[in-house]
Design a protein around this motif. Structure first.
Motif, PDB file in Angstrom:
ATOM      1  N   ARG A 129       0.824  -1.201   0.000  1.00  0.00           N
ATOM      2  CA  ARG A 129       0.000   0.000   0.000  1.00  0.00           C
ATOM      3  C   ARG A 129       0.862   1.258   0.000  1.00  0.00           C
ATOM      4  O   ARG A 129       0.645   2.176  -0.775  1.00  0.00           O
ATOM      5  CB  ARG A 129      -0.919   0.011   1.217  1.00  0.00           C
ATOM      6  N   GLY A 130       1.898   1.257   0.865  1.00  0.00           N
ATOM      7  CA  GLY A 130       2.771   2.424   0.946  1.00  0.00           C
ATOM      8  C   GLY A 130       3.359   2.756  -0.419  1.00  0.00           C
ATOM      9  O   GLY A 130       3.306   3.902  -0.870  1.00  0.00           O
ATOM     10  N   ALA A 131       3.887   1.719  -1.108  1.00  0.00           N
ATOM     11  CA  ALA A 131       4.517   1.945  -2.399  1.00  0.00           C
ATOM     12  C   ALA A 131       3.498   2.382  -3.444  1.00  0.00           C
ATOM     13  O   ALA A 131       3.707   3.352  -4.162  1.00  0.00           O
ATOM     14  CB  ALA A 131       5.220   0.664  -2.859  1.00  0.00           C
ATOM     15  N   PHE A 132       2.368   1.672  -3.517  1.00  0.00           N
ATOM     16  CA  PHE A 132       1.364   1.972  -4.540  1.00  0.00           C
ATOM     17  C   PHE A 132       0.786   3.372  -4.359  1.00  0.00           C
ATOM     18  O   PHE A 132       0.673   4.139  -5.308  1.00  0.00           O
ATOM     19  CB  PHE A 132       0.243   0.925  -4.492  1.00  0.00           C
ATOM     20  N   HIS A 133       0.449   3.701  -3.112  1.00  0.00           N
ATOM     21  CA  HIS A 133      -0.168   5.005  -2.864  1.00  0.00           C
ATOM     22  C   HIS A 133       0.823   6.141  -3.126  1.00  0.00           C
ATOM     23  O   HIS A 133       0.426   7.239  -3.491  1.00  0.00           O
ATOM     24  CB  HIS A 133      -0.720   5.084  -1.438  1.00  0.00           C
ATOM     25  N   GLU A 134       2.089   5.839  -2.948  1.00  0.00           N
ATOM     26  CA  GLU A 134       3.079   6.877  -3.211  1.00  0.00           C
ATOM     27  C   GLU A 134       3.268   7.066  -4.719  1.00  0.00           C
ATOM     28  O   GLU A 134       3.257   8.181  -5.224  1.00  0.00           O
ATOM     29  CB  GLU A 134       4.406   6.491  -2.544  1.00  0.00           C
ATOM     30  N   ILE A 135       3.407   5.949  -5.460  1.00  0.00           N
ATOM     31  CA  ILE A 135       3.594   6.033  -6.915  1.00  0.00           C
ATOM     32  C   ILE A 135       2.381   6.692  -7.571  1.00  0.00           C
ATOM     33  O   ILE A 135       2.507   7.521  -8.462  1.00  0.00           O
ATOM     34  CB  ILE A 135       3.810   4.620  -7.507  1.00  0.00           C
ATOM     35  N   MET A 136       1.184   6.323  -7.087  1.00  0.00           N
ATOM     36  CA  MET A 136      -0.040   6.833  -7.716  1.00  0.00           C
ATOM     37  C   MET A 136      -0.447   8.196  -7.154  1.00  0.00           C
ATOM     38  O   MET A 136      -1.532   8.692  -7.438  1.00  0.00           O
ATOM     39  CB  MET A 136      -1.174   5.819  -7.513  1.00  0.00           C
ATOM     40  N   LYS A 137       0.394   8.758  -6.309  1.00  0.00           N
ATOM     41  CA  LYS A 137       0.122  10.072  -5.719  1.00  0.00           C
ATOM     42  C   LYS A 137      -1.202  10.117  -4.950  1.00  0.00           C
ATOM     43  O   LYS A 137      -1.915  11.127  -4.950  1.00  0.00           O
ATOM     44  CB  LYS A 137       0.137  11.161  -6.796  1.00  0.00           C
ATOM     45  N   ILE A 138      -1.552   8.979  -4.339  1.00  0.00           N
ATOM     46  CA  ILE A 138      -2.721   8.981  -3.458  1.00  0.00           C
ATOM     47  C   ILE A 138      -2.306   9.606  -2.125  1.00  0.00           C
ATOM     48  O   ILE A 138      -3.094  10.214  -1.434  1.00  0.00           O
ATOM     49  CB  ILE A 138      -3.235   7.532  -3.260  1.00  0.00           C
ATOM     50  N   ILE A 139      -1.012   9.428  -1.802  1.00  0.00           N
ATOM     51  CA  ILE A 139      -0.449  10.128  -0.653  1.00  0.00           C
ATOM     52  C   ILE A 139      -0.027  11.509  -1.130  1.00  0.00           C
ATOM     53  O   ILE A 139       0.743  11.639  -2.069  1.00  0.00           O
ATOM     54  CB  ILE A 139       0.772   9.375  -0.094  1.00  0.00           C
ATOM     55  N   VAL A 140      -0.591  12.523  -0.523  1.00  0.00           N
ATOM     56  CA  VAL A 140      -0.275  13.890  -0.924  1.00  0.00           C
ATOM     57  C   VAL A 140       0.746  14.460   0.050  1.00  0.00           C
ATOM     58  O   VAL A 140       0.527  14.479   1.266  1.00  0.00           O
ATOM     59  CB  VAL A 140      -1.540  14.768  -0.933  1.00  0.00           C
ATOM     60  N   LYS A 141       1.896  14.862  -0.508  1.00  0.00           N
ATOM     61  CA  LYS A 141       2.965  15.382   0.337  1.00  0.00           C
ATOM     62  C   LYS A 141       3.016  16.899   0.227  1.00  0.00           C
ATOM     63  O   LYS A 141       3.032  17.448  -0.876  1.00  0.00           O
ATOM     64  CB  LYS A 141       4.311  14.813  -0.105  1.00  0.00           C
ATOM     65  N   GLU A 142       3.016  17.546   1.379  1.00  0.00           N
ATOM     66  CA  GLU A 142       3.294  18.972   1.393  1.00  0.00           C
ATOM     67  C   GLU A 142       4.521  19.153   2.256  1.00  0.00           C
ATOM     68  O   GLU A 142       5.025  18.183   2.796  1.00  0.00           O
ATOM     69  CB  GLU A 142       2.076  19.734   1.932  1.00  0.00           C
ATOM     70  N   SER A 143       4.976  20.390   2.376  1.00  0.00           N
ATOM     71  CA  SER A 143       6.283  20.637   3.003  1.00  0.00           C
ATOM     72  C   SER A 143       6.629  19.631   4.115  1.00  0.00           C
ATOM     73  O   SER A 143       7.613  18.923   4.005  1.00  0.00           O
ATOM     74  CB  SER A 143       6.346  22.065   3.514  1.00  0.00           C
ATOM     75  N   ASP A 144       5.840  19.561   5.178  1.00  0.00           N
ATOM     76  CA  ASP A 144       6.199  18.567   6.187  1.00  0.00           C
ATOM     77  C   ASP A 144       4.993  17.740   6.634  1.00  0.00           C
ATOM     78  O   ASP A 144       4.981  17.172   7.717  1.00  0.00           O
ATOM     79  CB  ASP A 144       6.914  19.222   7.386  1.00  0.00           C
ATOM     80  N   THR A 145       3.965  17.681   5.783  1.00  0.00           N
ATOM     81  CA  THR A 145       2.857  16.779   6.100  1.00  0.00           C
ATOM     82  C   THR A 145       2.693  15.771   4.974  1.00  0.00           C
ATOM     83  O   THR A 145       3.088  16.013   3.840  1.00  0.00           O
ATOM     84  CB  THR A 145       1.527  17.544   6.261  1.00  0.00           C
ATOM     85  N   GLU A 146       2.120  14.630   5.336  1.00  0.00           N
ATOM     86  CA  GLU A 146       1.858  13.572   4.356  1.00  0.00           C
ATOM     87  C   GLU A 146       0.478  13.045   4.660  1.00  0.00           C
ATOM     88  O   GLU A 146       0.226  12.584   5.767  1.00  0.00           O
ATOM     89  CB  GLU A 146       2.873  12.447   4.553  1.00  0.00           C
ATOM     90  N   THR A 147      -0.439  13.110   3.684  1.00  0.00           N
ATOM     91  CA  THR A 147      -1.789  12.648   3.947  1.00  0.00           C
ATOM     92  C   THR A 147      -2.198  11.619   2.910  1.00  0.00           C
ATOM     93  O   THR A 147      -2.048  11.840   1.716  1.00  0.00           O
ATOM     94  CB  THR A 147      -2.783  13.825   3.897  1.00  0.00           C
ATOM     95  N   ASP A 148      -2.717  10.495   3.391  1.00  0.00           N
ATOM     96  CA  ASP A 148      -3.222   9.466   2.495  1.00  0.00           C
ATOM     97  C   ASP A 148      -4.658   9.823   2.141  1.00  0.00           C
ATOM     98  O   ASP A 148      -5.523   9.851   3.004  1.00  0.00           O
ATOM     99  CB  ASP A 148      -3.159   8.095   3.180  1.00  0.00           C
ATOM    100  N   LYS A 149      -4.899  10.114   0.863  1.00  0.00           N
ATOM    101  CA  LYS A 149      -6.220  10.612   0.446  1.00  0.00           C
ATOM    102  C   LYS A 149      -7.123   9.481  -0.036  1.00  0.00           C
ATOM    103  O   LYS A 149      -8.009   9.730  -0.857  1.00  0.00           O
ATOM    104  CB  LYS A 149      -6.051  11.639  -0.691  1.00  0.00           C
ATOM    105  N   LEU A 150      -6.907   8.267   0.407  1.00  0.00           N
ATOM    106  CA  LEU A 150      -7.743   7.147  -0.014  1.00  0.00           C
ATOM    107  C   LEU A 150      -9.219   7.484   0.212  1.00  0.00           C
ATOM    108  O   LEU A 150      -9.595   7.982   1.266  1.00  0.00           O
ATOM    109  CB  LEU A 150      -7.369   5.887   0.775  1.00  0.00           C
ATOM    110  N   VAL A 151     -10.045   7.206  -0.809  1.00  0.00           N
ATOM    111  CA  VAL A 151     -11.453   7.572  -0.766  1.00  0.00           C
ATOM    112  C   VAL A 151     -12.156   6.912   0.430  1.00  0.00           C
ATOM    113  O   VAL A 151     -11.888   5.758   0.773  1.00  0.00           O
ATOM    114  CB  VAL A 151     -12.147   7.190  -2.098  1.00  0.00           C
ATOM    115  N   VAL A 152     -13.043   7.671   1.066  1.00  0.00           N
ATOM    116  CA  VAL A 152     -13.820   7.152   2.197  1.00  0.00           C
ATOM    117  C   VAL A 152     -14.705   6.023   1.711  1.00  0.00           C
ATOM    118  O   VAL A 152     -15.380   6.152   0.692  1.00  0.00           O
ATOM    119  CB  VAL A 152     -14.688   8.272   2.814  1.00  0.00           C
ATOM    120  N   GLY A 153     -14.676   4.901   2.410  1.00  0.00           N
ATOM    121  CA  GLY A 153     -15.509   3.772   2.018  1.00  0.00           C
ATOM    122  C   GLY A 153     -14.779   2.743   1.191  1.00  0.00           C
ATOM    123  O   GLY A 153     -15.357   1.730   0.822  1.00  0.00           O
TER     124      GLY A 153
END
Lengths: 293, 295
Positions: free
Chosen positions: B53-77
């Motif tokens: 999951r970590g690798a896939f979400h990072e490659i597919m940019k589902i994890i949104v990185k900003e300066s010092d935050t990282e948020t997994d934007k996986l759809v609710v549900g």
């Protein structure tokens, strides 16, 4: 003389062995409590009690990470309630039928079937749920099949044996004179059963329901396979949408988790443990009340 | 009289069950229901602690990185399962499902789609045209001792890379160099990624056939733990199924052991066989909810 001394000695040893055996279960409970609270409480303190219990955001891999389990607490409650709605009426009616109306030859089939239901491992229930109930819900009720509905149906079936066997024996334990008195007043069989015998077995029936709730709230494998395990914000929870329970949260993430994430999962276990303790306390309250009556 | 009543009730129950069973069978049995593009997509993901999951979400940019935050934007549900097998079962059973698994686990129960028109094959992962892949890394700190060096030489030799290819991973080094036994003895301590573990175990087996005096100590506890163990020197080799972070990379020797492709899978009845990575991102973040919106 020698003989009596020896038998006294034997008796003491045996007594010690029996006492130790009794002690082991107590020690196990204490050890589990200690482990859970020693590992779980510091994590709750680090996350913050309010942020842990009353926050619906669970994002252990985010930066900054959030560890809110409100959604899972709600999930466990919904799924357990669903199991009660499905399991209790069916189980109770089955128990009444078995105890009062069932012909012997039918009893010989139904009773072993109920006992067998109790012995089926939960992973088998999970497979059955994933391959049969989830598609059934998807095709007939909508959604993608994974969710509160499927989990409730599976858990409703799983708590049946608990409810049936305890309710049945408590109905059978109602003194014969109660029924005879009712018949004497001219009541029919049905009136007697539903107005006299079942009310007299009330505390046993309640006990069976509480044990069923405990089973449903603590069930893990079967739920993980049919509930979908999505962390839902409270306002988006629906009957046909996926849900994550406390137990599912622990089991899906434990294998890879480390650091505070791992501790947060153990803390999830603490919350579940407190749930079960509350259930057990209410159980003993009901029992002591029944004894007073 | 009473017996008859009970029997008829039992009969009614059995009959209704049979009918319910039939009713359920007909739609799929007689006329294969068409793929309805307006149905909601069933998004299937792994649990948040999974390396895949970590690798896939990072490659597919589902994890949104900003300066010092990282948020997994996986759809609710989105459904989350703790194992590849459950992801496969879920997608196999749901016509409108989509999921992701390690390339080595693809079977004919589901359909692996092309991403940006590149088929998920070993060749495409190797030449980089299939972009959804992650490296399996071995990391060490400082100068390795001779024994560790020898084992690493084995993993990069023709034999070592053949083991990786056999397990449907992609050997990172096109080596033709044969490894010959060094006759060394001692213990090598390895810790880290659970995804790399099966490959590592096979490599150790192969190495011990040639060097029976060498023993291994293995700890399968996740990529981050493995990197940490290599950093603090408690283990000789750390295994990682994710890329190193900058601060880690500066202190460690990094070797790519193999490449693992991640396949995007859909139900076999889904007519789509090629997805743009942008659409995959939109599906997983909830911007697209129906198959009709996918190009």
């Amino acid at each position: 003389m020698q003989n009596t001394k020896k038998s006294n000695f034997d008796e003491k040893i045996m007594q010690a062995i029996f006492f130790l055996s009794a002690l082991i279960s107590v020690l196990a409970v204490i050890a589990i409590c200690l482990f859970l609270f020693m590992r779980g409480i510091p994590a709750i303190a680090e996350i913050g009690f309010m942020d842990f219990i009353f926050n619906e955001k669970w994002g252990p891999t985010n930066k900054p990470a959030s560890y809110g389990i409100l959604s899972m607490i709600a999930g466990s409650i919904y799924v357990t309630a669903g199991a009660i709605v499905i399991g209790v009426p069916v189980g109770l009616m089955c128990a009444i039928f078995l105890a009062e109306f069932c012909p012997d030859n039918v009893y010989k089939i139904v009773k072993p079937a109920v006992n067998l239901l109790a012995g089926i491992p939960s992973i088998i229930y999970g497979f059955f749920g994933m391959e049969a109930i989830v598609p059934f819900v998807r095709e007939n009720l909508g959604g993608n099949g994974y969710g509160i509905m499927s989990a409730s149906i599976i858990l409703g079936i799983m708590i049946l044996p608990t409810i049936i066997s305890i309710s049945e024996s408590s109905i059978r334990a109602v003194p014969k004179s109660y029924g005879e008195g009712s018949y004497g007043l001219g009541a029919t069989k049905e009136e007697t059963v539903f107005n006299v015998i079942v009310p007299a077995a009330k505390s046993g029936v309640l006990t069976s329901i509480i044990l069923g709730v405990g089973r449903a709230a603590g069930e893990t494998m079967a739920v993980v396979m049919v509930a979908g395990n999505a962390v839902m914000p409270l306002d988006k929870i629906e009957l046909l949408k996926p849900i994550r329970t406390l137990t599912a949260n622990i089991v899906t993430e434990m294998s890879y988790a480390s650091g505070l994430h791992e501790s947060a999962l153990i803390s999830t276990g603490v919350v579940l443990f407190v749930f079960i303790i509350i259930l057990n306390i209410s159980l003993s309250l009901i029992k002591s009340k029944a004894q007073r009556n | 009289m009473k017996k008859n009543k009970i029997l008829s009730v039992a009969l009614a129950v059995i009959l209704s069950m049979v009918f319910a069973g039939c009713a359920q069978d007909t739609p799929s049995g007689e006329q294969p229901a068409e793929f309805n593009f307006d149905k909601d997509i069933t998004v299937v993901a792994r649990d948040s602690a999974s390396g895949t999951r970590g690798a896939f979400h990072e490659i597919m940019k589902i994890i949104v990185k900003e300066s010092d935050t990282e948020t997994d934007k996986l759809v609710v549900g989105a459904l989350e399962f703790d194992g590849t097998d459950k992801v496969i079962t879920a997608v196999e059973g749901d016509k409108y499902g989509i999921g992701y698994i390690s390339l080595g686990s693809v079977s004919d129960r589901i359909k692996a789609v092309a991403v940006n028109s590149a088929e998920p094959t070993v060749e495409n992962v190797r030449d980089g045209s299939y972009s959804v892949s992650r490296p399996f890394l071995l990391v060490t700190k400082g100068t390795e001792n001779d024994l560790v060096k020898d084992f690493l030489k084995f993993t990069e030799s023709a034999q070592g890379q053949a083991v990786a290819n056999e397990m449907k991973f992609i050997g990172a080094v096109d080596s033709t160099e044969e490894y010959t036994s060094s006759g060394m003895s001692g213990t090598i301590k390895v810790a880290g990624s659970t995804s790399v573990t099966p490959l590592m175990e096979k490599l150790q087996e192969g190495y011990r056939e040639l060097n029976p005096d060498v023993t291994f100590e293995m700890q399968s506890n996740g990529s981050s733990q493995g990197i940490k163990a290599a950093l603090d020197g408690s283990y000789d080799i750390g295994m990682s199924s994710r890329e190193l972070k900058e601060e880690e990379a500066s202190e460690l020797n990094r070797r790519v052991l193999a490449i693992d492709g991640i396949a995007v899978i859909v139900n076999k009845e889904n007519p789509k066989s090629d997805l743009a990575s942008e659409d995959i991102t939109n599906i997983y973040t909830g911007k697209i909810t129906k198959w009709s919106e996918v190009k």
